[in-house]
Design a protein around this motif. Sequence first.
Motif, PDB file in Angstrom:
ATOM      1  N   THR A  10       3.027 -30.690 -38.625  1.00 53.43           N
ATOM      2  CA  THR A  10       1.759 -30.351 -39.267  1.00 53.43           C
ATOM      3  C   THR A  10       1.889 -29.100 -40.114  1.00 53.43           C
ATOM      4  OG1 THR A  10       0.958 -28.995 -37.422  1.00 53.43           O
ATOM      5  CG2 THR A  10       0.500 -31.333 -37.314  1.00 53.43           C
ATOM      6  N   ASP A  14      -0.386 -26.147 -42.648  1.00 55.61           N
ATOM      7  CA  ASP A  14      -1.671 -25.532 -42.962  1.00 55.61           C
ATOM      8  C   ASP A  14      -2.008 -25.811 -44.419  1.00 55.61           C
ATOM      9  OD1 ASP A  14      -3.988 -24.074 -42.895  1.00 55.61           O
ATOM     10  OD2 ASP A  14      -2.979 -22.116 -43.043  1.00 55.61           O
ATOM     11  N   PRO A  72       2.104 -36.777 -39.281  1.00 47.88           N
ATOM     12  CA  PRO A  72       1.536 -35.789 -38.361  1.00 47.88           C
ATOM     13  C   PRO A  72       0.012 -35.829 -38.333  1.00 47.88           C
ATOM     14  CG  PRO A  72       2.169 -34.720 -40.391  1.00 47.88           C
ATOM     15  CD  PRO A  72       2.544 -36.168 -40.541  1.00 47.88           C
ATOM     16  N   GLN A  73      -0.551 -35.037 -37.442  1.00 48.30           N
ATOM     17  CA  GLN A  73      -1.999 -35.014 -37.287  1.00 48.30           C
ATOM     18  C   GLN A  73      -2.696 -34.134 -38.327  1.00 48.30           C
ATOM     19  OE1 GLN A  73      -3.657 -32.970 -34.030  1.00 48.30           O
ATOM     20  NE2 GLN A  73      -5.631 -33.985 -34.196  1.00 48.30           N
ATOM     21  N   HIS A  74      -1.955 -33.242 -38.936  1.00 44.99           N
ATOM     22  CA  HIS A  74      -2.520 -32.355 -39.959  1.00 44.99           C
ATOM     23  C   HIS A  74      -1.588 -32.312 -41.164  1.00 44.99           C
ATOM     24  CE1 HIS A  74      -5.093 -30.633 -36.743  1.00 44.99           C
ATOM     25  NE2 HIS A  74      -3.980 -30.617 -36.034  1.00 44.99           N
ATOM     26  N   GLY A  75      -2.162 -32.139 -42.337  1.00 45.54           N
ATOM     27  CA  GLY A  75      -1.354 -31.918 -43.527  1.00 45.54           C
ATOM     28  C   GLY A  75      -0.748 -33.185 -44.093  1.00 45.54           C
ATOM     29  N   ASP A 124       1.094 -32.893 -33.442  1.00 42.61           N
ATOM     30  CA  ASP A 124       1.140 -31.608 -34.135  1.00 42.61           C
ATOM     31  C   ASP A 124       2.519 -31.256 -34.685  1.00 42.61           C
ATOM     32  OD1 ASP A 124      -1.494 -30.818 -34.103  1.00 42.61           O
ATOM     33  OD2 ASP A 124      -1.372 -29.861 -32.154  1.00 42.61           O
ATOM     34  N   THR A 168      -7.958 -32.837 -40.028  1.00 44.94           N
ATOM     35  CA  THR A 168      -7.052 -33.691 -39.269  1.00 44.94           C
ATOM     36  C   THR A 168      -6.858 -35.042 -39.947  1.00 44.94           C
ATOM     37  OG1 THR A 168      -8.897 -34.521 -37.940  1.00 44.94           O
ATOM     38  CG2 THR A 168      -7.692 -32.640 -37.063  1.00 44.94           C
ATOM     39  N   ASN A 169      -5.738 -35.664 -39.616  1.00 48.55           N
ATOM     40  CA  ASN A 169      -5.444 -37.030 -40.046  1.00 48.55           C
ATOM     41  C   ASN A 169      -5.722 -37.978 -38.889  1.00 48.55           C
ATOM     42  OD1 ASN A 169      -4.365 -36.059 -42.532  1.00 48.55           O
ATOM     43  ND2 ASN A 169      -2.400 -35.692 -41.534  1.00 48.55           N
ATOM     44  N   HIS A 197       4.640 -23.647 -36.502  1.00 47.55           N
ATOM     45  CA  HIS A 197       5.732 -24.125 -35.657  1.00 47.55           C
ATOM     46  C   HIS A 197       6.419 -22.989 -34.893  1.00 47.55           C
ATOM     47  CE1 HIS A 197       5.099 -27.798 -37.936  1.00 47.55           C
ATOM     48  NE2 HIS A 197       5.835 -28.428 -37.055  1.00 47.55           N
TER      49      HIS A 197
END
Length: 252
Positions: free
Chosen positions: A167, A169, A220-223, A164, A33-34, A193
């Motif tokens: 985000t 993967d 975003p929270q990921h990536g 999210d 996560t970011n 998504h």
Amino acid sequence: MDKTSIQVLFESERRKFIWIGAESSAEKDIIRTNQYLIIQDNKGFLVDPGGLHLFSRVVSAVSQFLPLDNIEGIFFSHQDPDVSSGIALWMGVTPAKIYISNLWLRFLPHFGIVDTSRIVPLADQQREITAGAFTFKLLPSHFMHSVGCYAFYDRESKILFTGDIGTADIAYDGNSLFVEDFQQHIPALEGFHKRYMNAQKVCQRWVQNIRPLDISILAPQHGRLYRGEQIKQFLDWLENLRCGTDLLDSIY
């Protein structure tokens, strides 16, 4: 254990907007996560600081910039454990008020919250939050993917935190933090998504609300993060994405 990485995304005379993440390692089965820290006048505001697994790492990173006693607010975009399972620990080491959708108040005791006096519930139509020296614009992101979640816009840095939405993967590899080629990035976006976003109609409404903003970075929270032309390309892609209930026949 991953190595903590820190990048200052925006800096002015009074304000810093800081990305806190982790370089990839053998922890391949854990969602990376970011986390984000905003600082003004030696006061701090945390955005989705993460779950139990990340707590000590994020505390260490935040402490490089200011004392934990100076954290005035913590924003949780939604209820997922990778976002909020560390909430009780954060309340134990900071005096911060906690901002989260009112739909999730009854779930907080499952994360160890007993005293809710510092919880500030966010209504579905809420458009702004204020915590001490900080004021931010809220943009409802309901059903993307949670029934109660928000994007978060900092007017000074022009950074949009999207939770999210956006985000991918993909883990930060110690090189570029930003998407460089959107078309090559789509395979890392698509599966999540299509399954987690509620429907194309919801995505279209969200994009319509976002387009008028002057956005320097979409975070975003990921990536990886988006900037420049990559922001427009992502919004165009999302607006035209068939997802969620549009794809029922392929799921059932």
